[in-house]
Design a protein around this motif. Structure first.
Motif: not given
Length: 209
Positions: A29-36
């Motif tokens: 979830a953190c990776v997806l948020i940062v990538a977004g």
């Protein structure tokens, strides 16, 4: 009694598994948020736009169909103008190819040179198709006869494909593969005088990735 012992033995394993799964989901979830957030920031910073494409000129010197054998003889030249509307992104086009279609059937292919397009630049690429190709099916032949009678104006499609790389500052990254479709209505040159009675009007092309 046995079921109680089994439950006690399995409980620590379940706790470890649930904890590990929760940790993995949190990291994802953190990776997806940062990538977004990175994608949104880059989009707002560079404001990427689709290239604009126009069929700037076209000449149909020869477009004839032999009776019974349905062999299409053609001599078509099309200039496609590409404009890079981006103010911060330069574009390099590689493996540029153009294909000509009549009634959905490909009849000509042309390999075009690679080129670099700076921000805001307009580049014109010239594709020439010369040769002969058989038409398949009577529907295409019937459409040809109809258009030949109707002022010899033919409905053609020229499609351009390329590999694109994007240059941002000093960095070059792979880009999408654009597909450009130019539907054309072109009048064939007079078979006797070699002149076209009407001038070709520039036509907007469709661009998608």
């Amino acid at each position: 009694m046995a079921s109680g012992v089994t439950s006690v033995l399995c409980c620590p394993c379940r706790c470890i598994f649930c904890g590990l799964l929760s940790c993995i989901l949190s990291v994802v979830a953190c990776v997806l948020i940062v990538a977004g957030l990175v994608f949104l920031t880059l989009y707002l910073l560079f404001r990427p736009h689709l290239v604009h494409a126009t069929a700037a000129s076209a000449d149909l010197a020869n477009f004839t169909l032999t009776p019974r054998t349905w062999i299409l003889r053609y001599n078509l030249t099309v200039a496609v103008a590409l404009r890079n509307p981006n103010t911060r992104i330069a574009i390099r086009y590689a493996a540029v190819q153009a294909d000509a279609y009549y009634q959905g059937q490909p009849f000509g292919h042309a390999a075009l040179p690679e080129f670099f397009q700076d921000t805001g630049e307009r580049t014109e690429v010239m594709a020439q198709f010369v040769g002969q190709h058989p038409l398949e099916g009577g529907v295409a032949a019937a459409a040809f006869r109809k258009e030949a009678i109707d002022h010899a104006r033919f409905s053609l499609d020229v499609k351009v494909r390329a590999k694109m790389s994007l240059k941002v500052w000093a960095f070059t990254v792979p880009g999408p593969r654009p597909r450009i479709d130019c539907p054309l209505l072109i009048q064939r040159r007079n078979l006797t005088t070699g002149a076209a009675s009407t001038e070709f009007q520039p036509t907007d092309c469709r661009v998608w990735f």
